[in-house]
Motif scaffolding. Sequence first.
Motif, PDB file in Angstrom:
ATOM      1  N   LYS A 292       0.735  -0.746  -0.100  1.00 43.29           N
ATOM      2  CA  LYS A 292       0.009  -0.265   0.001  1.00 43.29           C
ATOM      3  C   LYS A 292       1.007   1.474  -0.138  1.00 43.29           C
ATOM      4  CE  LYS A 292      -4.363   2.087   0.995  1.00 43.29           C
ATOM      5  NZ  LYS A 292      -5.436   1.596   0.312  1.00 43.29           N
ATOM      6  N   THR A 416     -18.730  14.115   1.377  1.00 40.32           N
ATOM      7  CA  THR A 416     -17.705  13.529   1.998  1.00 40.32           C
ATOM      8  C   THR A 416     -17.337  12.037   1.824  1.00 40.32           C
ATOM      9  OG1 THR A 416     -20.007  12.208   2.922  1.00 40.32           O
ATOM     10  CG2 THR A 416     -18.827  14.451   4.477  1.00 40.32           C
ATOM     11  N   LEU A 417     -15.915  12.089   2.254  1.00 36.36           N
ATOM     12  CA  LEU A 417     -15.680  10.596   1.555  1.00 36.36           C
ATOM     13  C   LEU A 417     -15.369   9.904   2.546  1.00 36.36           C
ATOM     14  CD1 LEU A 417     -11.421  12.467   0.786  1.00 36.36           C
ATOM     15  CD2 LEU A 417     -13.301  11.153  -0.909  1.00 36.36           C
ATOM     16  N   ILE A 418     -15.362   8.518   1.609  1.00 39.38           N
ATOM     17  CA  ILE A 418     -15.575   7.742   2.977  1.00 39.38           C
ATOM     18  C   ILE A 418     -14.479   6.169   1.968  1.00 39.38           C
ATOM     19  CG2 ILE A 418     -17.890   7.818   3.193  1.00 39.38           C
ATOM     20  CD1 ILE A 418     -18.912   5.537   0.967  1.00 39.38           C
ATOM     21  N   LEU A 419     -14.688   5.277   2.611  1.00 37.46           N
ATOM     22  CA  LEU A 419     -14.231   4.647   2.694  1.00 37.46           C
ATOM     23  C   LEU A 419     -14.814   3.275   1.966  1.00 37.46           C
ATOM     24  CD1 LEU A 419     -10.924   3.825   5.351  1.00 37.46           C
ATOM     25  CD2 LEU A 419     -10.785   4.909   2.634  1.00 37.46           C
ATOM     26  N   LYS A 420     -14.281   2.611   1.064  1.00 32.92           N
ATOM     27  CA  LYS A 420     -15.073   2.003   0.294  1.00 32.92           C
ATOM     28  C   LYS A 420     -14.058   0.905  -0.045  1.00 32.92           C
ATOM     29  CE  LYS A 420     -19.347   2.959  -1.067  1.00 32.92           C
ATOM     30  NZ  LYS A 420     -20.611   3.988  -1.853  1.00 32.92           N
TER      31      LYS A 420
ATOM     32  N   ASN B 637      -9.028  -2.828   7.271  1.00 33.27           N
ATOM     33  CA  ASN B 637     -10.215  -1.562   6.373  1.00 33.27           C
ATOM     34  C   ASN B 637      -9.626  -0.377   5.270  1.00 33.27           C
ATOM     35  OD1 ASN B 637     -12.660  -0.830   6.231  1.00 33.27           O
ATOM     36  ND2 ASN B 637     -12.710   0.609   8.441  1.00 33.27           N
ATOM     37  N   LEU B 638      -8.066   0.023   6.421  1.00 34.91           N
ATOM     38  CA  LEU B 638      -7.113   1.224   5.155  1.00 34.91           C
ATOM     39  C   LEU B 638      -6.432   0.635   4.234  1.00 34.91           C
ATOM     40  CD1 LEU B 638      -6.333   2.903   8.812  1.00 34.91           C
ATOM     41  CD2 LEU B 638      -7.851   4.043   6.870  1.00 34.91           C
ATOM     42  N   LEU B 639      -6.512  -1.012   5.018  1.00 30.38           N
ATOM     43  CA  LEU B 639      -5.878  -1.251   3.258  1.00 30.38           C
ATOM     44  C   LEU B 639      -6.855  -1.752   2.099  1.00 30.38           C
ATOM     45  CD1 LEU B 639      -3.335  -3.418   5.971  1.00 30.38           C
ATOM     46  CD2 LEU B 639      -2.759  -1.850   4.243  1.00 30.38           C
ATOM     47  N   THR B 640      -7.446  -2.058   2.113  1.00 28.47           N
ATOM     48  CA  THR B 640      -8.362  -2.407   0.964  1.00 28.47           C
ATOM     49  C   THR B 640      -9.159  -2.092   0.864  1.00 28.47           C
ATOM     50  OG1 THR B 640     -10.059  -3.744   2.946  1.00 28.47           O
ATOM     51  CG2 THR B 640      -7.920  -5.591   2.579  1.00 28.47           C
ATOM     52  N   ARG B 641      -9.698  -0.585   1.446  1.00 30.51           N
ATOM     53  CA  ARG B 641     -10.738   0.187   0.730  1.00 30.51           C
ATOM     54  C   ARG B 641      -9.416   1.188   0.236  1.00 30.51           C
ATOM     55  NH1 ARG B 641     -16.200   0.086   4.710  1.00 30.51           N
ATOM     56  NH2 ARG B 641     -15.725  -2.120   5.224  1.00 30.51           N
ATOM     57  N   SER B 642     -10.293   1.688  -0.697  1.00 30.98           N
ATOM     58  CA  SER B 642      -9.916   3.837  -1.194  1.00 30.98           C
ATOM     59  C   SER B 642     -10.593   4.107  -0.743  1.00 30.98           C
ATOM     60  CB  SER B 642     -10.153   2.687  -2.272  1.00 30.98           C
ATOM     61  OG  SER B 642     -10.481   3.174  -2.922  1.00 30.98           O
ATOM     62  N   PHE B 643     -11.290   6.185  -0.981  1.00 37.05           N
ATOM     63  CA  PHE B 643     -11.161   6.928  -0.772  1.00 37.05           C
ATOM     64  C   PHE B 643     -12.457   7.631  -2.004  1.00 37.05           C
ATOM     65  CE2 PHE B 643      -8.646   7.872   2.990  1.00 37.05           C
ATOM     66  CZ  PHE B 643      -9.366   8.159   3.800  1.00 37.05           C
ATOM     67  N   GLN B 644     -13.734   7.192  -1.889  1.00 37.89           N
ATOM     68  CA  GLN B 644     -14.012   7.952  -2.872  1.00 37.89           C
ATOM     69  C   GLN B 644     -15.772   8.325  -2.139  1.00 37.89           C
ATOM     70  OE1 GLN B 644     -16.868   4.026  -4.125  1.00 37.89           O
ATOM     71  NE2 GLN B 644     -15.002   3.007  -5.119  1.00 37.89           N
ATOM     72  N   ILE B 645     -17.085   9.375  -3.117  1.00 38.53           N
ATOM     73  CA  ILE B 645     -17.282  10.406  -2.631  1.00 38.53           C
ATOM     74  C   ILE B 645     -18.801   9.313  -2.040  1.00 38.53           C
ATOM     75  CG2 ILE B 645     -18.551  12.571  -3.495  1.00 38.53           C
ATOM     76  CD1 ILE B 645     -16.071  12.869  -5.240  1.00 38.53           C
ATOM     77  N   GLU B 646     -18.946  10.145  -1.072  1.00 42.05           N
ATOM     78  CA  GLU B 646     -19.786   9.552  -1.071  1.00 42.05           C
ATOM     79  C   GLU B 646     -21.409   9.889  -2.010  1.00 42.05           C
ATOM     80  OE1 GLU B 646     -22.210   9.138   3.326  1.00 42.05           O
ATOM     81  OE2 GLU B 646     -21.870  11.241   2.473  1.00 42.05           O
ATOM     82  N   GLU B 647     -21.915   8.799  -2.078  1.00 43.84           N
ATOM     83  CA  GLU B 647     -23.343   9.076  -3.014  1.00 43.84           C
ATOM     84  C   GLU B 647     -24.218   9.158  -2.202  1.00 43.84           C
ATOM     85  OE1 GLU B 647     -23.468   9.997  -5.606  1.00 43.84           O
ATOM     86  OE2 GLU B 647     -21.160  10.087  -6.233  1.00 43.84           O
TER      87      GLU B 647
END
Lengths: 420, 669
Positions: A292, A416-420, B637-647
């Motif tokens: 990462k 707003t940014l979220i982790l997905k 959580n932080l390693l596998t996900r990426s930031f996205q704009i919340e819909e």
Amino acid sequence: MAAPLTLLLIVAVTIRAALFRSSLAELIAERVEVVSPITAWKRVVEGLALLDLGVSPYSGDVFHETPLIIYMFHFLVDYAEITFMVSLNKNFRKQKFALEADRYPMDSLELIRSPKEMYYIPLKVAMFYLLNPFTILSCVAKSTCGLNNAVLALFFLSTIKGNVLLSAIFLCLATYQSIYPITLCAPAMLYFMQRQYIPVNFRRVSFWWFIVQYLFMYLGSLFVLICLSFFLLGSWDYLPSVYGFILSVPDLTPNIGLFWYFFAEMFEHFRLFFLCVFQINVFFYTIPLSIKLKEHPVFLMFMQLAVISIFKSYPTVGDVALYLAFLPVWSHLHRFLRNIFLVSCVLLACSVLFPVLWHLWIYAGSANSNFYYAITLLFNVAQILLVSDYFYAFLRREHHLTNGLYLKRKDGSEATLILK
Amino acid sequence: MTPYGSSPLAGSTHDALTRKSTTASRKMAAHRCSCWSWLFILFSLSVFVVADIHETTPVNDHQGGVDHNAQTAEQTADLPAVEGRRWEATEVKEAGVDAAADAQGTSAPETVVPSSVPQPKDDFQEELVIRPLHSGDIYASFQFRTLWDTDFMRENKVSHYRLFPKSLGQVISKFSVRELHISFTQGYWRTMQWGQPFIPSPPGAELWVWFQDSVTDVDATWKELTNVLSGIFCASLNFIDSTNTVQPSASFKPLGIGNVTDHSFLRYATLPREIVCTENLTPWKKLLPCGSKAGLAVLLKSEKLFHSSFHSQAVHIRSVCQDWQCKTTSWELRQTVNSVFDLHNSGQAKREWSLFKMFSRTLTEACPLASSSKLYIDITDNPEGEQFELSPATSLLSQAVVLGDRRTFSVYDLTQETTFGSVRSLNLLIRWKSNEGEMLRPLLHAERYVAGYGLQTGEIHTLMYNNHPYRSFPVLLLDSVPWYLRLYIHTLSVTSKGKDNKPSYIHYEPSKDRVKPHLLEMLIQLPPNSVTEVTVQFERALLKWTEYPPDPNHGFYVGSSVISSLVPSTVAMDTNSTRERPLFSSFFPCKEESSYFVRIYTEPLLVNLPTPDFSMPYNVICLTCTVVAVGYGSLYNLLTRSFQIEEPNPGLAKRIANVIRKMRGVPPL
């Protein structure tokens, strides 16, 4: 720059010297939070006494330091205090310089650290380390943790200065002292590759060639150290006594870590399983974190260091202090931290509660082991939250660096940014 | 005469008896005197010959003793004969081995004869010593000795057992034991109030064994042996493992023949927590040739014996020399019971005791298998009968040098019918007339305690007192501390009279967690009239929850320190180990005349360790795993996900409405 640093050094040395001479020193040296079975000065002295009696210090289960340490102190024993202070202070001055070189390619205007800020980072790092009560405590307790930290700091310095050989040698020294720094191999190699413009690509020969080079230096010096220890001692006794002791956790003396109470209460037939799980846990994060953070080896180093000091088998506050000293380097992440206030409050409260609950359990008898255990749990949760918070902030900043700071949704409202 | 042989002895005693009785009727006092002095001249001569020590003081000492005896002994008709018999029996052996037969005059020609007759293969002696202590307590020490000149180690197995217990004989041959000492003790021997015991033992169980050097795997043999002994004595000796076994380098030398110095064949272990009770006494009594049916062993009633201040039973097996040149050896089995009865307090403030009061039994006969069966009462402090009164009285006196002191004993020979009198039972009674009396302070005693507070660290203090006014002497201190008290040897300090007293020899083996204990042996010179303090700091370990005993807050026992010393003696010690002596004075072999061997055990320690909460292993496992999972989870959580704009997520009502609209065929909201 030099003047405040000198001042800082003088203040730090004065505090330590004053504490050394005070009656507190003895009290601090007994604290389980400050010294672990590996790093306790009392045990080093015991090892020396055994050596003087003609008994191998590793024939017993009191001394767990490496042979080089014992022989070093064998000659330095009268000057041990000075050695400690010198090693701590000098080397952390070096660490400061190490971090001075820590620059980032920045592109988002608001997120770039101003040169002025950058200018003060080394001083802040030095201050965070030298004036951190944890460091002061472990220095006054003459914990050999200070030496480990010094070796690690030299490793950072030489890595960041770009000296491959020295970096490998210091990393090997750190590994030799306690196995865990082996995971720092990955960030060091990533850093050098970044510096020498070697792409991290498994199909490239240059990539593999560099890895082989670095590993050769690392393993070569490790081999030399181990053989040197063997010739100094004349036996391999120290291997199980130092590394077996770190890995199999036979000594359940309370400390700030997660191992002692867990393995005191463990069912015998699950012991080995959980031991493996807990030890693999420390090393395991190297791989995903390296993937990462392959572009950010310095942050990777910080993460590794934090993971080691949280999940290692005999942690002390000295280990915590080492990664805490990195925090000023990440001061530009502060705006993205989510629960720094809560975490710092918990850390502070825990630091105060450790001695209180210890007293209640061990001396007053009005509490039991669960009280102290609860506080170690809380302390570790807080550390985990702190580290993951910094990790989150770092990733988020990276995201903003590429996507802009003020993100808009499709409809134009603020996103707003979220982790997905 | 016993029906089981010993004809040479019997013959000679018969002759001696008749001779004695006739002479006694003629010129009693004078002859007795001359006979005694002859006898003692013979003794001193043999000492002279055997030990090559050119001193004249022992002779003088003996002479003094003779005079004293002659004055105080009462003159009944038959007792001198008995007395003579005992000494004559000694003469036989002397005559057999020494060339000094001509020195003893008239009785010699008769007694040389038996040497051609084959010696008895085994021999059993029993003995009870009773010593009134100054504290008002009574010290009773039983010793039963079986001697057998056989060789357990030879090729063909020994299969015919007569007096020697078969169970122990098999143990000796199976495990190639050279020497075995085992003791079970309840209570602590108070040296300051009671003086030295004849055979010391630490509280709890103690076992030390010297193996033959033919044993290859000593540890495995030791393990097996402890388990077998555990079965034989119904004791928890099976708890002896590597964590409480040590190999002392100097403190435990073989007491029998053979001066082995390779201590890799020695194993020593104590179980200070062992409780001694009836179930240990019963198998012990079964080892006796007469069991508890006859002889002195009938007194060993468990309900009385265990109702005492101190009780110790022991078995000592070793090989001893049969003669002074040690041409032939024999195995010696010594079974001892030592106990201290607190009759002063239980006797309704009346200071008197009797055998019946102590043991709820009286003596009616000797063990028929015993070649000698004697009861000794220590009357050293009562030479004129002003302290206490013995009834029935006996005129038979004996002197023995024991623990550096010449003691006088009244002797009751149980093999003599007359001892039991007309009632056919001997119920010895002592009535005190006054309770003054100064006890000589023991020259060496020791105490030990744990200092410090809290459950983290502590300090073991061992105090050793040398009460000798002008002689200093060395002591060997042995400490075996379990691994969970982590000793810091660099904190060891030895001070006497406020000054640092550096031990001349230190043997230290550090502990290994869950494998072996600490062993600390030191040779310390104790200055005269001083207290020497040995301190060492330790750290208390937190153990696994399964390693705590059922009552963890009771604490953990640390076995006694063992202090072995050669204490300067005020009287000349008897260095001839083969001479016939009372059993109680012949346990520790004496190498030189000027000092005697003393072993002292300090108090065991009871140390508390920090304990985990035993009730919540599940909780701890769950909680710690949760924390690890929090760490793992947040990083994962932080390693596998990426930031996205919340819909924005449409609400539930809207989604349901959309589903309905879709079914209806209208565009969604």
